[in-house]
Design an enzyme around this catalytic site. Structure first.
Site, PDB file in Angstrom:
ATOM      1  CB  CYS A 213       0.521  -0.785  -5.213  1.00  0.00           C
ATOM      2  SG  CYS A 213       0.496  -1.743  -3.673  1.00  0.00           S
TER       3      CYS A 213
ATOM      4  CG  HIS B  29      -0.650  -0.214   0.618  1.00  0.00           C
ATOM      5  ND1 HIS B  29      -0.214  -0.229  -0.694  1.00  0.00           N
ATOM      6  CD2 HIS B  29       0.406   0.240   1.351  1.00  0.00           C
ATOM      7  CE1 HIS B  29       1.031   0.194  -0.754  1.00  0.00           C
ATOM      8  NE2 HIS B  29       1.440   0.481   0.481  1.00  0.00           N
TER       9      HIS B  29
ATOM     10  CB  CYS C  75      -2.998  -3.619  -3.038  1.00  0.00           C
ATOM     11  SG  CYS C  75      -2.459  -2.599  -1.649  1.00  0.00           S
TER      12      CYS C  75
ATOM     13  CD  GLU D  22      -5.774  -0.875  -2.494  1.00  0.00           C
ATOM     14  OE1 GLU D  22      -5.873  -0.180  -3.519  1.00  0.00           O
ATOM     15  OE2 GLU D  22      -4.949  -0.625  -1.583  1.00  0.00           O
TER      16      GLU D  22
END
Length: 155
Positions: free
Chosen positions: A82, A52, A85, A54
Site C-alpha cells: 500500500c 502492516h 508501506c 512490510e
C-alpha cells in the site's frame, strides 16, 4: 534462495498469519541472499493501523542490521505494498521491492486500498480527512534545534 522462494516465504507467512488472527499479508527483507527479517500483518490482532507486514519486516530488519538504512536489501511482499508501506520502503532505502499479488487481487479479497494510490494526486480540499497547516510562531523550532545539534545523524 531465489526471489521466487522469498516471495513464496512471504505468501506462506501471510497464509499462516490468517490462522493466528492476523491479516493475509506477509513480507521478508533480504540482504546478500539471506532473509534477515520477516513481518506479518498484525493490524487487527494488535489494534495497530500501522502494523502492516512490510512495516513490521522493515522495523525488524533495521534492528537486525543495526541501521535505519536498508540499502542493499530487497523487500519481498505477498501483495503489492500500500502507499504507506511503499513510502516506508522508500524511507528505508531498500534497493528493490518485489510482490506476488496485486492491489486488484487484494481488493477482490476485501482489502481495497486502490483509492489511496490516487489520493495524493487530488487537491486536499477533496479529501474526506481534513489536512492543513496551522501557523505557529515557533513552528520551525524543531528544525532549528536539529540544525544546531552537533551529534545528529543525518538521513
Amino acid at each position: 534462495m531465489s526471489e521466487h522462494e522469498w516471495l513464496q516465504q512471504a505468501v506462506d507467512l501471510a497464509v499462516a498469519n490468517v490462522a493466528n488472527g492476523g491479516g493475509p499479508f506477509g513480507a521478508v527483507v533480504v540482504k546478500d541472499g539471506d532473509v534477515v527479517a520477516t513481518g506479518q500483518n498484525r493490524v487487527t490482532a494488535d489494534l495497530d493501523p500501522t502494523a502492516h507486514a512490510e512495516v513490521q519486516a522493515i522495523r525488524a530488519a533495521a534492528k537486525v542490521i543495526g541501521d535505519f538504512s536498508l540499502a542493499g536489501c530487497v523487500l519481498c511482499s505477498s501483495c503489492e505494498p500500500c502507499p504507506m508501506c511503499l513510502a516506508s520502503a522508500l524511507w528505508a532505502r531498500v534497493d528493490r521491492v518485489a510482490y506476488a499479488a496485486t492491489r486488484d487481487d487484494a481488493a477482490a479479497g476485501g482489502f481495497d486500498d486502490r483509492e489511496f494510490y490516487g489520493l495524493f494526486a487530488r487537491d486536499r480540499s477533496t479529501w474526506t480527512t481534513e489536512v492543513g497547516v496551522v501557523p505557529l510562531d515557533d513552528a520551525t523550532a524543531p528544525f532549528d534545534a536539529w540544525a544546531a545539534y552537533a551529534d545528529r545523524v543525518d538521513y
